[in-house]
Design an enzyme around this catalytic site. Structure first.
Site, short mmCIF file in Angstrom:
data_model
loop_
_atom_site.label_atom_id
_atom_site.label_comp_id
_atom_site.label_asym_id
_atom_site.label_seq_id
_atom_site.Cartn_x
_atom_site.Cartn_y
_atom_site.Cartn_z
N ASN A 10 29.14 94.86 51.53
CA ASN A 10 29.63 96.19 51.54
C ASN A 10 30.98 96.41 51.33
O ASN A 10 31.96 95.90 51.99
CB ASN A 10 29.31 96.56 52.93
CG ASN A 10 29.61 98.10 53.38
OD1 ASN A 10 30.10 98.96 52.47
ND2 ASN A 10 29.52 98.35 54.72
N TRP A 11 31.29 96.96 49.85
CA TRP A 11 32.66 97.01 49.57
C TRP A 11 33.53 98.19 50.40
O TRP A 11 34.60 98.17 50.17
CB TRP A 11 32.75 97.19 47.98
CG TRP A 11 32.41 95.74 47.40
CD1 TRP A 11 32.03 94.81 47.93
CD2 TRP A 11 33.01 95.52 46.30
NE1 TRP A 11 32.01 93.62 47.14
CE2 TRP A 11 32.78 94.23 46.05
CE3 TRP A 11 33.56 96.24 44.94
CZ2 TRP A 11 32.82 93.35 44.68
CZ3 TRP A 11 33.87 95.44 43.91
CH2 TRP A 11 33.50 94.14 43.79
N LYS A 12 32.48 98.97 51.10
CA LYS A 12 33.27 100.19 51.68
C LYS A 12 34.32 100.86 50.76
O LYS A 12 34.14 100.86 49.54
CB LYS A 12 34.35 99.57 52.86
CG LYS A 12 33.35 98.96 53.92
CD LYS A 12 34.03 98.55 55.16
CE LYS A 12 32.89 97.66 56.16
NZ LYS A 12 33.66 97.40 57.25
N HIS A 93 25.78 103.17 58.98
CA HIS A 93 26.78 102.12 59.35
C HIS A 93 27.53 102.76 60.45
O HIS A 93 27.92 104.09 60.45
CB HIS A 93 27.56 101.93 58.04
CG HIS A 93 28.49 100.78 58.16
ND1 HIS A 93 29.67 100.91 58.73
CD2 HIS A 93 28.68 99.61 57.91
CE1 HIS A 93 30.43 99.83 58.84
NE2 HIS A 93 29.73 98.99 58.21
N GLU A 95 30.61 103.06 60.46
CA GLU A 95 31.93 103.77 60.18
C GLU A 95 31.37 105.07 59.92
O GLU A 95 31.97 106.05 59.93
CB GLU A 95 32.62 103.29 59.19
CG GLU A 95 33.46 102.01 59.69
CD GLU A 95 33.69 100.64 58.59
OE1 GLU A 95 33.38 101.05 57.42
OE2 GLU A 95 34.02 99.83 58.87
N GLU A 165 25.11 95.16 63.81
CA GLU A 165 26.38 95.05 63.45
C GLU A 165 27.38 95.56 64.95
O GLU A 165 27.47 96.73 65.03
CB GLU A 165 27.22 95.81 62.42
CG GLU A 165 26.27 95.45 61.14
CD GLU A 165 27.28 95.84 59.78
OE1 GLU A 165 27.64 94.99 59.19
OE2 GLU A 165 27.40 97.03 59.83
N GLY A 171 35.33 94.10 61.08
CA GLY A 171 36.74 93.87 60.34
C GLY A 171 37.79 93.38 61.51
O GLY A 171 38.93 93.92 61.09
N SER A 206 32.60 90.87 60.63
CA SER A 206 33.60 89.34 60.35
C SER A 206 32.59 88.28 60.06
O SER A 206 33.19 87.10 60.18
CB SER A 206 34.06 89.22 61.60
OG SER A 206 35.06 90.42 61.96
N GLY A 227 31.28 92.74 54.94
CA GLY A 227 32.50 93.65 54.57
C GLY A 227 33.47 92.99 53.86
O GLY A 227 33.21 92.44 52.57
N GLY A 228 34.66 92.45 54.39
CA GLY A 228 35.73 91.92 53.76
C GLY A 228 35.74 90.81 52.90
O GLY A 228 36.12 90.64 52.00
P1 PGA Z 1 33.48 92.82 58.03
O1 PGA Z 1 32.32 94.44 57.91
O2 PGA Z 1 32.38 91.77 57.43
O3 PGA Z 1 34.50 93.39 57.16
O4 PGA Z 1 33.32 92.81 59.50
C1 PGA Z 1 30.96 94.40 57.86
C2 PGA Z 1 30.32 95.53 57.88
O5 PGA Z 1 31.33 96.63 58.34
O6 PGA Z 1 29.39 95.98 57.34
#
Ligand code: PGA
Length: 245
Positions: A10-12, A93, A95, A165, A171, A206, A227-228
């Site tokens: 997930n590149w956000k 998600h 967010e 999650e 993150g 993470s 994500g990251g």
């Molecule tokens: P993260 O993000 O791996 O950077 O913690 C995961 C996500 O939000 O799907």
């Protein structure tokens, strides 16, 4: 039934055309691991170009509207994602839930729209730190599952994945313990009833080369939403390799 491993990036809100080379490198490496399904969800502006540059990857959106079209400035419908080359979409998600006020009802409507348009969906659930610290993580997450999932049936079940999650792990560099992950995934799997064996359950928060092996070793974990560590081939490819075993 054996569930295929599923690793999703997930590149956000990260990435411009300059990052397409990373997707190409990820696709190249993923081709060596045909037993793992690999997907990347870039910003919507890149879906079309990424689908062209890395056709062997599953390319997805990060959100969609539940209506097929209309006066919704700034939104994208599931049909538009399909038109751009997407095969899946992430909905709910944390967010989106916390930053944009999305409720379980809205998430379910989005998931239904996505399935109707022919997409696969990854439905996200997860608890805040306060909810975990008060001992209510499991009922909270199970309520999200029952409120956000469309009714499962033979037609849609293979196209639905759930990502657990914990919000406090996203993150932050903190991950839930393998015991907590296994307990939550087991609880989610049990609530899914007759179709529970087919739905893939992903862990997110993470996930990184250092912790991926212990996470994927957890019972009932079929993959990860990352994500990251999905933004570069250098970090994401080791996760795909770990999933290949
Ligand atoms: P993260 O993000 O791996 O950077 O913690 C995961 C996500 O939000 O799907």
């Amino acid at each position: 039934m054996a569930r295929r491993r599923f690793m999703v990036g997930n590149w956000k809100m990260n990435g411009t055309a300059l990052a397409l080379g990373e997707a190409e490198a990820i696709a190249l490496a993923a081709a060596h691991h045909p037993a793992v399904d690999v997907a990347l969800c870039p910003p919507a502006t890149l879906i079309n170009r990424m689908a062209a540059a890395a056709p062997t990857l599953r390319i997805g959106g990060q959100d969609c509207h539940d209506a097929p079209a209309g006066a919704y400035t700034g939104c994208l419908s599931a049909e538009m994602l399909v038109d751009a080359g997407a095969r899946l979409v992430i909905v709910g998600h944390s967010e989106r839930r916390s930053g944009f006020g999305e409720t379980d009802t809205m998430v379910r409507a989005k998931a239904l729209a996505a399935l109707d348009a022919g997409l696969s969906v990854i439905i996200c659930v997860g608890e805040s730190l306060t909810v975990r610290e008060t001992g209510n993580a499991e009922p909270h997450v199970l309520a999200q599952v029952s409120g956000s999932l469309p009714p499962l049936d033979d037609q849609n079940v293979a196209r639905i994945a759930i990502a657990y999650e914990p919000n406090w792990a996203i993150g932050t560099g903190h991950t839930a313990t393998p015991a907590d992950i296994a307990a939550m995934h087991g609880a989610i799997r049990r609530t899914l009833g007759a179709h529970g064996d087919t739905v893939r359950l992903l862990y997110g928060g993470s996930v990184a080369p250092e912790n991926v092996a212990s996470i994927l070793a957890c019972r009932d974990v079929d993959g990860a939403l990352v994500g990251g560590a999905s933004l570069t081939a250098a970090k994401f490819v080791p996760l795909i390799e770990a999933a290949a075993g």
